[in-house]
Design a protein around this motif. Sequence first.
Motif, PDB file in Angstrom:
ATOM      1  N   LEU A   1       0.832  -1.210   0.000  1.00 32.65           N
ATOM      2  CA  LEU A   1       0.000   0.000   0.000  1.00 32.65           C
ATOM      3  C   LEU A   1       0.865   1.257   0.000  1.00 32.65           C
ATOM      4  O   LEU A   1       0.552   2.236  -0.688  1.00 32.65           O
ATOM      5  N   LEU A   2       1.960   1.241   0.752  1.00 29.81           N
ATOM      6  CA  LEU A   2       2.841   2.404   0.759  1.00 29.81           C
ATOM      7  C   LEU A   2       3.568   2.568  -0.567  1.00 29.81           C
ATOM      8  O   LEU A   2       3.758   3.692  -1.041  1.00 29.81           O
ATOM      9  N   MET A   3       3.968   1.461  -1.171  1.00 30.30           N
ATOM     10  CA  MET A   3       4.615   1.550  -2.481  1.00 30.30           C
ATOM     11  C   MET A   3       3.631   2.105  -3.516  1.00 30.30           C
ATOM     12  O   MET A   3       3.990   2.950  -4.331  1.00 30.30           O
TER      13      MET A   3
ATOM     14  N   VAL B   1      10.547   8.909   3.176  1.00 28.85           N
ATOM     15  CA  VAL B   1       9.672   7.856   2.651  1.00 28.85           C
ATOM     16  C   VAL B   1      10.524   6.760   2.022  1.00 28.85           C
ATOM     17  O   VAL B   1      10.297   5.565   2.241  1.00 28.85           O
ATOM     18  N   ARG B   2      11.508   7.163   1.231  1.00 32.88           N
ATOM     19  CA  ARG B   2      12.410   6.176   0.613  1.00 32.88           C
ATOM     20  C   ARG B   2      13.145   5.357   1.672  1.00 32.88           C
ATOM     21  O   ARG B   2      13.287   4.144   1.544  1.00 32.88           O
TER      22      ARG B   2
ATOM     23  N   GLU C   1      13.823   0.224   4.609  1.00 35.61           N
ATOM     24  CA  GLU C   1      13.871  -0.535   5.868  1.00 35.61           C
ATOM     25  C   GLU C   1      12.798  -1.629   5.883  1.00 35.61           C
ATOM     26  O   GLU C   1      13.041  -2.743   6.360  1.00 35.61           O
ATOM     27  N   MET C   2      11.631  -1.313   5.355  1.00 39.17           N
ATOM     28  CA  MET C   2      10.559  -2.311   5.297  1.00 39.17           C
ATOM     29  C   MET C   2      10.962  -3.455   4.365  1.00 39.17           C
ATOM     30  O   MET C   2      10.737  -4.629   4.685  1.00 39.17           O
TER      31      MET C   2
ATOM     32  N   PHE D   1      12.486   3.023  -5.084  1.00 38.11           N
ATOM     33  CA  PHE D   1      11.515   3.589  -4.147  1.00 38.11           C
ATOM     34  C   PHE D   1      11.145   5.020  -4.514  1.00 38.11           C
ATOM     35  O   PHE D   1      10.085   5.507  -4.139  1.00 38.11           O
ATOM     36  N   ALA D   2      12.011   5.701  -5.252  1.00 38.89           N
ATOM     37  CA  ALA D   2      11.755   7.087  -5.634  1.00 38.89           C
ATOM     38  C   ALA D   2      10.936   7.190  -6.919  1.00 38.89           C
ATOM     39  O   ALA D   2      10.280   8.196  -7.153  1.00 38.89           O
ATOM     40  N   ARG D   3      10.967   6.156  -7.740  1.00 40.55           N
ATOM     41  CA  ARG D   3      10.293   6.200  -9.036  1.00 40.55           C
ATOM     42  C   ARG D   3       8.787   6.026  -8.839  1.00 40.55           C
ATOM     43  O   ARG D   3       8.325   5.023  -8.328  1.00 40.55           O
TER      44      ARG D   3
END
Length: 193
Positions: free
Chosen positions: A62-64, A117-118, A123-124, A139-141
């Motif tokens: 969900l976060l991604m 956020v990245r 870490e997750m 993670f930034a894209r």
Amino acid sequence: MSLDTWTNPAVLAAFLSAVAAIAAAVATWRAPVSAARIAEILRRQGDNEMESRRFKLNVFALLMQGRAELASEDTVRALNSIDVAFNKSVPVREAWAELFQAFGIVPMQNHLVDKRVRKLLREMAQDLGIADTLRLDDFARTYFPNALAQDREMRSLQRQATLKQLTGSAAPEQNIADPAASLWPPKPVENKL
């Protein structure tokens, strides 16, 4: 029985064989019960670990999915679930605390929020064991089409206008339903001092 009887190797062997047979009978009787109990405990632990991993993966996914729009309801729910889903992962919870702190900085510093956020996502991913297949730039894209950004902006403007109207802070001309009445100046407001 005398002491000589017990010192006889044949008697001692027979006695020990009887004890071994009794122990084998008890073990044969109790082994299936114990094995079933142990199997149930292991199954329950496996189910709990699988459910915990599924919950973590759901929060991560969900976060991604929502990293381009952190204010969406799903993303907010996922952020608020981190402490429960990753309760045993200190690095994830510390990264979440750093992101939470960045949300409170006024004015909001988007570059700092993006960086944190990245870090949180990394870490997750490490906790889930999938970090070796993802790079930090993964993670930034994000993909967020202009049409969605415009819809988001329109909803925001509508929400602001409605809030102004409901709180009475809108200009009197905006509160008038009759367009002909908007030709006249607003009524004077009495000053009650």
